[in-house]
Write a protein that holds these residues in place. Structure first.
Motif, mmCIF file in Angstrom:
data_model
loop_
_atom_site.group_PDB
_atom_site.id
_atom_site.type_symbol
_atom_site.label_atom_id
_atom_site.label_comp_id
_atom_site.label_asym_id
_atom_site.label_seq_id
_atom_site.Cartn_x
_atom_site.Cartn_y
_atom_site.Cartn_z
ATOM 1 N N GLY A 45 -6.792 -6.725 -60.827
ATOM 2 C CA GLY A 45 -7.562 -6.903 -62.049
ATOM 3 C C GLY A 45 -6.674 -7.542 -63.090
ATOM 4 N N ARG A 46 -6.985 -8.765 -63.450
ATOM 5 C CA ARG A 46 -6.199 -9.493 -64.440
ATOM 6 C C ARG A 46 -7.010 -9.605 -65.725
ATOM 7 N NH1 ARG A 46 -1.986 -13.148 -61.927
ATOM 8 N NH2 ARG A 46 -1.857 -12.500 -59.769
ATOM 9 N N ALA A 47 -6.486 -10.311 -66.710
ATOM 10 C CA ALA A 47 -7.147 -10.418 -68.018
ATOM 11 C C ALA A 47 -8.577 -10.916 -67.908
ATOM 12 C CB ALA A 47 -6.337 -11.328 -68.932
ATOM 13 N N SER A 48 -8.836 -11.915 -67.074
ATOM 14 C CA SER A 48 -10.184 -12.476 -67.002
ATOM 15 C C SER A 48 -10.660 -12.728 -65.578
ATOM 16 C CB SER A 48 -10.251 -13.792 -67.793
ATOM 17 O OG SER A 48 -9.328 -14.716 -67.244
ATOM 18 N N THR A 49 -9.941 -12.185 -64.577
ATOM 19 C CA THR A 49 -10.360 -12.372 -63.187
ATOM 20 C C THR A 49 -10.087 -11.133 -62.347
ATOM 21 O OG1 THR A 49 -8.217 -13.246 -62.474
ATOM 22 C CG2 THR A 49 -9.864 -14.868 -63.174
ATOM 23 N N LEU A 50 -10.818 -11.046 -61.245
ATOM 24 C CA LEU A 50 -10.499 -10.122 -60.161
ATOM 25 C C LEU A 50 -10.047 -11.004 -59.017
ATOM 26 C CD1 LEU A 50 -10.549 -7.319 -58.752
ATOM 27 C CD2 LEU A 50 -12.829 -7.952 -57.939
ATOM 28 N N ASP A 51 -8.811 -10.841 -58.570
ATOM 29 C CA ASP A 51 -8.268 -11.624 -57.472
ATOM 30 C C ASP A 51 -8.153 -10.757 -56.235
ATOM 31 O OD1 ASP A 51 -7.954 -13.865 -59.094
ATOM 32 O OD2 ASP A 51 -5.891 -13.366 -59.607
ATOM 33 N N VAL A 52 -8.474 -11.330 -55.084
ATOM 34 C CA VAL A 52 -8.294 -10.679 -53.797
ATOM 35 C C VAL A 52 -7.120 -11.387 -53.125
ATOM 36 C CG1 VAL A 52 -9.340 -10.089 -51.588
ATOM 37 C CG2 VAL A 52 -10.769 -10.206 -53.653
ATOM 38 N N VAL A 53 -6.096 -10.607 -52.801
ATOM 39 C CA VAL A 53 -4.859 -11.181 -52.281
ATOM 40 C C VAL A 53 -4.579 -10.631 -50.887
ATOM 41 C CG1 VAL A 53 -2.389 -11.452 -52.685
ATOM 42 C CG2 VAL A 53 -3.957 -11.337 -54.629
ATOM 43 N N ASP A 54 -4.400 -11.533 -49.925
ATOM 44 C CA ASP A 54 -4.023 -11.167 -48.565
ATOM 45 C C ASP A 54 -2.520 -10.898 -48.569
ATOM 46 O OD1 ASP A 54 -3.153 -11.180 -45.878
ATOM 47 O OD2 ASP A 54 -4.761 -12.548 -45.292
ATOM 48 N N VAL A 55 -2.127 -9.680 -48.181
ATOM 49 C CA VAL A 55 -0.712 -9.298 -48.169
ATOM 50 C C VAL A 55 -0.237 -8.931 -46.767
ATOM 51 C CG1 VAL A 55 -0.590 -8.628 -50.601
ATOM 52 C CG2 VAL A 55 -1.315 -6.943 -48.905
ATOM 53 N N GLN A 56 -0.873 -9.506 -45.750
ATOM 54 C CA GLN A 56 -0.423 -9.240 -44.375
ATOM 55 C C GLN A 56 1.015 -9.663 -44.183
ATOM 56 O OE1 GLN A 56 -2.965 -10.498 -41.171
ATOM 57 N NE2 GLN A 56 -4.808 -9.951 -42.292
ATOM 58 N N VAL A 57 1.424 -10.743 -44.856
ATOM 59 C CA VAL A 57 2.824 -11.184 -44.852
ATOM 60 C C VAL A 57 3.342 -10.938 -46.263
ATOM 61 C CG1 VAL A 57 4.403 -13.123 -44.494
ATOM 62 C CG2 VAL A 57 2.292 -12.961 -43.130
ATOM 63 N N PRO A 58 4.001 -9.789 -46.500
ATOM 64 C CA PRO A 58 4.409 -9.411 -47.859
ATOM 65 C C PRO A 58 5.264 -10.451 -48.585
ATOM 66 C CG PRO A 58 4.692 -7.558 -46.368
ATOM 67 C CD PRO A 58 4.374 -8.761 -45.520
ATOM 68 N N SER A 59 6.020 -11.245 -47.849
ATOM 69 C CA SER A 59 6.859 -12.249 -48.492
ATOM 70 C C SER A 59 6.074 -13.497 -48.894
ATOM 71 C CB SER A 59 8.018 -12.649 -47.573
ATOM 72 O OG SER A 59 7.509 -13.219 -46.378
ATOM 73 N N ALA A 60 4.798 -13.578 -48.467
ATOM 74 C CA ALA A 60 3.987 -14.755 -48.782
ATOM 75 C C ALA A 60 2.543 -14.351 -49.084
ATOM 76 C CB ALA A 60 4.038 -15.743 -47.623
ATOM 77 N N PRO A 61 2.298 -13.638 -50.201
ATOM 78 C CA PRO A 61 0.929 -13.253 -50.536
ATOM 79 C C PRO A 61 0.069 -14.487 -50.826
ATOM 80 C CG PRO A 61 2.397 -12.817 -52.378
ATOM 81 C CD PRO A 61 3.254 -13.247 -51.233
ATOM 82 N N VAL A 62 -1.223 -14.406 -50.449
ATOM 83 C CA VAL A 62 -2.134 -15.534 -50.627
ATOM 84 C C VAL A 62 -3.404 -15.055 -51.316
ATOM 85 C CG1 VAL A 62 -3.513 -17.283 -49.426
ATOM 86 C CG2 VAL A 62 -1.265 -16.643 -48.527
ATOM 87 N N VAL A 63 -3.779 -15.699 -52.419
ATOM 88 C CA VAL A 63 -5.050 -15.394 -53.074
ATOM 89 C C VAL A 63 -6.163 -15.976 -52.206
ATOM 90 C CG1 VAL A 63 -6.484 -15.733 -55.119
ATOM 91 C CG2 VAL A 63 -4.027 -15.387 -55.372
#
Length: 67
Positions: free
Chosen positions: A23-41
């Motif tokens: 939850g950010r200031a004006s968005t809800l982002d869904v982030v794939d964290v299967q590879v913790p060193s390379a998160p992807v929105v």
């Protein structure tokens, strides 16, 4: 373990399987964290100030505030 970064601030962070809901200031982002060193929105939606996120089953419920 190396952990990656997306930049910017997130007011609310909730784990959701192999994803994080941010939850950010004006968005809800869904982030794939299967590879913790390379998160992807993988998804984003504009919302007015996410104050909290609740998870129920496969749904995310948002508490928001207007600007």
């Amino acid at each position: 373990m190396e952990i990656g970064s997306l930049g910017g601030a997130a007011g609310v962070v909730k784990p959701f399987g192999s994803h994080l809901l941010l939850g950010r200031a004006s968005t809800l982002d869904v982030v794939d964290v299967q590879v913790p060193s390379a998160p992807v929105v993988v998804g984003s939606v504009a919302v007015a100030g996410v104050d909290d996120i609740a998870i129920t089953g496969s749904h995310a419920l948002l508490a928001t505030s207007s600007a």
